[in-house]
Design a protein around this motif. Structure first.
Motif, PDB file in Angstrom:
ATOM      1  N   ASN A 182      44.185  39.235  50.911  1.00  0.00           N
ATOM      2  CA  ASN A 182      44.435  40.431  50.110  1.00  0.00           C
ATOM      3  C   ASN A 182      43.076  40.884  49.611  1.00  0.00           C
ATOM      4  OD1 ASN A 182      45.128  42.363  48.262  1.00  0.00           O
ATOM      5  ND2 ASN A 182      46.110  40.952  46.813  1.00  0.00           N
TER       6      ASN A 182
ATOM      7  N   LYS B 161      42.216  43.526  48.107  1.00  0.00           N
ATOM      8  CA  LYS B 161      42.223  44.287  46.839  1.00  0.00           C
ATOM      9  C   LYS B 161      41.300  45.510  46.967  1.00  0.00           C
ATOM     10  CE  LYS B 161      43.554  40.123  44.476  1.00  0.00           C
ATOM     11  NZ  LYS B 161      43.644  39.395  43.203  1.00  0.00           N
TER      12      LYS B 161
ATOM     13  N   GLY C 203      47.005  32.493  44.484  1.00  0.00           N
ATOM     14  CA  GLY C 203      46.400  32.268  43.171  1.00  0.00           C
ATOM     15  C   GLY C 203      45.306  31.234  43.311  1.00  0.00           C
TER      16      GLY C 203
ATOM     17  N   ILE D 252      45.694  33.863  39.324  1.00  0.00           N
ATOM     18  CA  ILE D 252      45.068  34.868  40.195  1.00  0.00           C
ATOM     19  C   ILE D 252      43.665  35.207  39.714  1.00  0.00           C
ATOM     20  CG2 ILE D 252      45.190  37.252  40.995  1.00  0.00           C
ATOM     21  CD1 ILE D 252      48.223  37.030  40.935  1.00  0.00           C
ATOM     22  N   GLY D 253      42.699  34.958  40.588  1.00  0.00           N
ATOM     23  CA  GLY D 253      41.312  35.328  40.303  1.00  0.00           C
ATOM     24  C   GLY D 253      40.690  34.526  39.170  1.00  0.00           C
TER      25      GLY D 253
ATOM     26  N   VAL E 278      43.627  30.272  45.885  1.00  0.00           N
ATOM     27  CA  VAL E 278      43.613  29.429  47.093  1.00  0.00           C
ATOM     28  C   VAL E 278      42.177  29.423  47.615  1.00  0.00           C
ATOM     29  CG1 VAL E 278      44.407  29.197  49.484  1.00  0.00           C
ATOM     30  CG2 VAL E 278      46.014  29.937  47.710  1.00  0.00           C
TER      31      VAL E 278
ATOM     32  N   GLU F  10      52.972  34.019  43.280  1.00  0.00           N
ATOM     33  CA  GLU F  10      51.630  34.064  42.703  1.00  0.00           C
ATOM     34  C   GLU F  10      51.704  34.009  41.179  1.00  0.00           C
ATOM     35  OE1 GLU F  10      48.710  36.028  45.698  1.00  0.00           O
ATOM     36  OE2 GLU F  10      49.535  37.567  44.404  1.00  0.00           O
TER      37      GLU F  10
ATOM     38  N   HIS G 136      52.618  43.309  44.036  1.00  0.00           N
ATOM     39  CA  HIS G 136      51.565  42.416  43.546  1.00  0.00           C
ATOM     40  C   HIS G 136      51.498  42.551  42.013  1.00  0.00           C
ATOM     41  CE1 HIS G 136      47.633  40.733  42.695  1.00  0.00           C
ATOM     42  NE2 HIS G 136      47.732  40.104  43.850  1.00  0.00           N
TER      43      HIS G 136
ATOM     44  N   LEU H 104      48.621  33.656  50.220  1.00  0.00           N
ATOM     45  CA  LEU H 104      48.095  35.004  50.024  1.00  0.00           C
ATOM     46  C   LEU H 104      46.791  34.799  49.259  1.00  0.00           C
ATOM     47  CD1 LEU H 104      48.458  38.057  50.359  1.00  0.00           C
ATOM     48  CD2 LEU H 104      49.836  38.074  48.275  1.00  0.00           C
ATOM     49  N   VAL H 105      45.699  35.204  49.897  1.00  0.00           N
ATOM     50  CA  VAL H 105      44.371  34.800  49.436  1.00  0.00           C
ATOM     51  C   VAL H 105      43.564  36.020  49.011  1.00  0.00           C
ATOM     52  CG1 VAL H 105      42.287  33.534  50.085  1.00  0.00           C
ATOM     53  CG2 VAL H 105      44.480  32.926  51.152  1.00  0.00           C
ATOM     54  N   GLY H 106      43.105  36.035  47.780  1.00  0.00           N
ATOM     55  CA  GLY H 106      42.293  37.152  47.292  1.00  0.00           C
ATOM     56  C   GLY H 106      40.817  36.892  47.522  1.00  0.00           C
ATOM     57  N   GLY H 107      40.141  36.438  46.487  1.00  0.00           N
ATOM     58  CA  GLY H 107      38.683  36.240  46.526  1.00  0.00           C
ATOM     59  C   GLY H 107      38.151  35.555  47.771  1.00  0.00           C
TER      60      GLY H 107
HETATM   61  P1  PGA Z   1      42.921  35.115  44.276  1.00  0.00           P
HETATM   62  O1  PGA Z   1      43.962  36.326  44.420  1.00  0.00           O
HETATM   63  O2  PGA Z   1      43.018  34.309  45.538  1.00  0.00           O
HETATM   64  O3  PGA Z   1      41.572  35.792  44.110  1.00  0.00           O
HETATM   65  O4  PGA Z   1      43.326  34.337  43.074  1.00  0.00           O
HETATM   66  C1  PGA Z   1      45.216  36.133  45.003  1.00  0.00           C
HETATM   67  C2  PGA Z   1      46.010  37.413  44.989  1.00  0.00           C
HETATM   68  O5  PGA Z   1      45.946  38.143  43.986  1.00  0.00           O
HETATM   69  O6  PGA Z   1      46.718  37.727  45.959  1.00  0.00           O
END
Ligand code: PGA
Length: 249
Positions: free
Chosen positions: A10, A12, A212, A172-173, A214, A167, A95, A232-235
């Motif tokens: 993700n 973002k 969250g 998250i983040g 990951v 999540e 989200h 689901l991977v953000g950063g």
């Molecule tokens: P994160 O975000 O891996 O940066 O914690 C996950 C998300 O918001 O999907």
């Protein structure tokens, strides 16, 4: 039935179109996998160049949001049909950043889920509790409520084909990953909720991700849990680490 793992990035609000193409090209050899389905959910303006850049690879493209109306006077919005025509397969819906900053509620999200299916997109429906909810012990009730509300009027066959992302908002983040036990407990509860609303076969088929914080270090343990079918991977999706997450074993 064995569920195929799915790891989705993700992005973002990151990556200009030219940066996006560069990132896809850098990650291409790192995310190759026969076992895991790999998805990049990218900003709207990056969709067209990213679809082009992933051609011939194992990566499919997702959107981060969409609107539920067919078309018309909704300035700034993007329709499901536009995404399909651009080559998008998945769409993140609900989200926590959309729920929080843009005040998207479950009534709206239910409309989005139904429209996504109608158009031929696969929703990645997000749910998750706040830290306050976890501390007051209402996490599972809250998650069940979100799932039941967001899936109203959605058929068993549709649910079987979709992805649900658990999540926890506090993870998250923040670099604060849920413990493996916490993540598994909620993902299991989501599967039980699907069995309750639909049936065992649907619950067995639906893929449930954890999201969250990951990263390359915690992915293997999280994804080894019986009810966690990927992440689901953000950063970490914006770095070479994403390849390690995809090839977590
Ligand atoms: P994160 O975000 O891996 O940066 O914690 C996950 C998300 O918001 O999907």
């Amino acid at each position: 039935m064995a569920r195929k793992k799915i790891v989705a990035g993700n992005w973002k609000m990151n990556m200009t179109p030219s940066q996006a193409v560069e990132l896809v090209n850098t990650l291409k050899p790192l995310v190759a996998s026969d076992e895991v389905e790999v998805v990049y959910c990218v900003p709207a303006v990056d969709i067209v160049p990213v679809v082009e850049a992933v051609k011939g690879s194992n990566v499919v493209v997702g959107a981060e949001n969409m609107y539920f109306e067919e078309k018309g006077a909704y300035t700034g919005e993007i329709s499901a049909a536009m995404l399909v025509d651009a080559g998008v397969k998945y769409v993140i819906i609900g989200h926590s950043e959309r729920r929080d900053y843009f005040k998207e509620d479950d009534v709206l999200l239910n409309k989005k889920v139904k429209k996504a299916f109608e158009a031929g997109l696969v929703p990645i429906l997000c749910c998750g509790e706040s830290l306050e909810q976890r501390e007051t012990g209402v996490t599972l009730d809250w998650i069940r409520l979100q799932i039941k509300s967001d899936l109203q009027g959605v058929s068993a066959a549709q649910v079987a084909s979709m992805v649900i992302a658990y999540e926890p908002i506090w993870a998250i983040g923040t670099g604060k990953t849920a413990t493996t036990e916490q993540a598994q407990e909620v993902c299991k509860a989501i599967r039980e909720t699907i069995a309750e609303i639909y049936d065992e076969a649907t619950a067995d088929a639906v893929r449930i991700q954890y999201g969250g914080s990951v990263n390359a270090e915690n992915a293997a343990e999280l994804f080894a849990q019986p009810d966690i079918d990927g992440g689901l991977v953000g950063g970490a999706s914006l770095k070479a680490d994403f390849g390690k997450i995809v090839n977590y074993k």
